[in-house]
Design a protein around this motif. Structure first.
Motif, PDB file in Angstrom:
ATOM      1  N   SER A  95       0.872  -1.164   0.000  1.00 28.00           N
ATOM      2  CA  SER A  95       0.000   0.000   0.000  1.00 28.00           C
ATOM      3  C   SER A  95       0.913   1.220   0.000  1.00 28.00           C
ATOM      4  CB  SER A  95      -0.890  -0.021   1.244  1.00 28.00           C
ATOM      5  OG  SER A  95      -1.753   1.074   1.233  1.00 28.00           O
ATOM      6  N   THR A 121      -7.545   0.659  -4.259  1.00 29.90           N
ATOM      7  CA  THR A 121      -7.013   2.022  -4.214  1.00 29.90           C
ATOM      8  C   THR A 121      -8.126   3.016  -3.933  1.00 29.90           C
ATOM      9  OG1 THR A 121      -5.205   1.474  -5.715  1.00 29.90           O
ATOM     10  CG2 THR A 121      -5.748   3.801  -5.488  1.00 29.90           C
ATOM     11  N   GLY A 165      -3.223   0.544  -3.927  1.00 33.96           N
ATOM     12  CA  GLY A 165      -3.048  -0.892  -3.763  1.00 33.96           C
ATOM     13  C   GLY A 165      -2.124  -1.423  -4.850  1.00 33.96           C
TER      14      GLY A 165
END
Length: 138
Positions: free
Chosen positions: A55, A116, A64
């Protein structure tokens, strides 16, 4: 022959007169749009390589990322920016299998896609991509 050239010349001249205003979000398929349009992504294959799930921070939240390692010494690192329907959760295994002959891979989900966070827009896509590229360089 003269008629074909005239038609071609007219088409070239007229093509410069047309303009279209297409909204930015017409090209994005974030998770909210997939749900609204009832689009189901195909199942992925199992990851056949060593992979780290990361991350990375960016201005809109966290990106992500999956870092795939082939285990080959000196393998180049491929920064994979998937298309509109790419999600690591639904395509990382297939993508890794396709990229492995060429090197290791760093794959990420766009903002509003998969893991994300953030709004799916051009500015966030650029910010997320820059964060991933900076991590790849490091």
């Amino acid at each position: 022959m003269h008629r074909r050239l005239t038609i071609l010349a007219a088409a070239v001249l007229l093509s410069g007169c047309l303009s279209m205003n297409v909204p930015e979000d017409a090209f994005f398929y974030p998770d909210t749009r997939l749900a609204a349009e009832k689009i189901t992504l195909p199942a992925d294959i199992p990851m056949g390589f060593e992979a780290d799930v990361l991350s990375l921070p960016y201005s809109g939240g966290a990106v992500g990322v999956t870092r795939v390692r082939t285990g080959r010494a000196g393998a180049p690192l491929i920064l994979f920016c998937g298309g509109n329907l790419f999600r690591r959760s639904a395509g990382a295994g297939k993508t890794a299998a396709k990229l492995a002959p060429f090197g290791d891979a760093l794959m990420f989900d766009y903002p509003g896609y998969g893991d994300t966070a953030g709004q799916a827009d051009y500015a966030n896509f650029m910010a997320a991509g820059t964060a991933v590229a900076d991590a790849a360089r490091a």
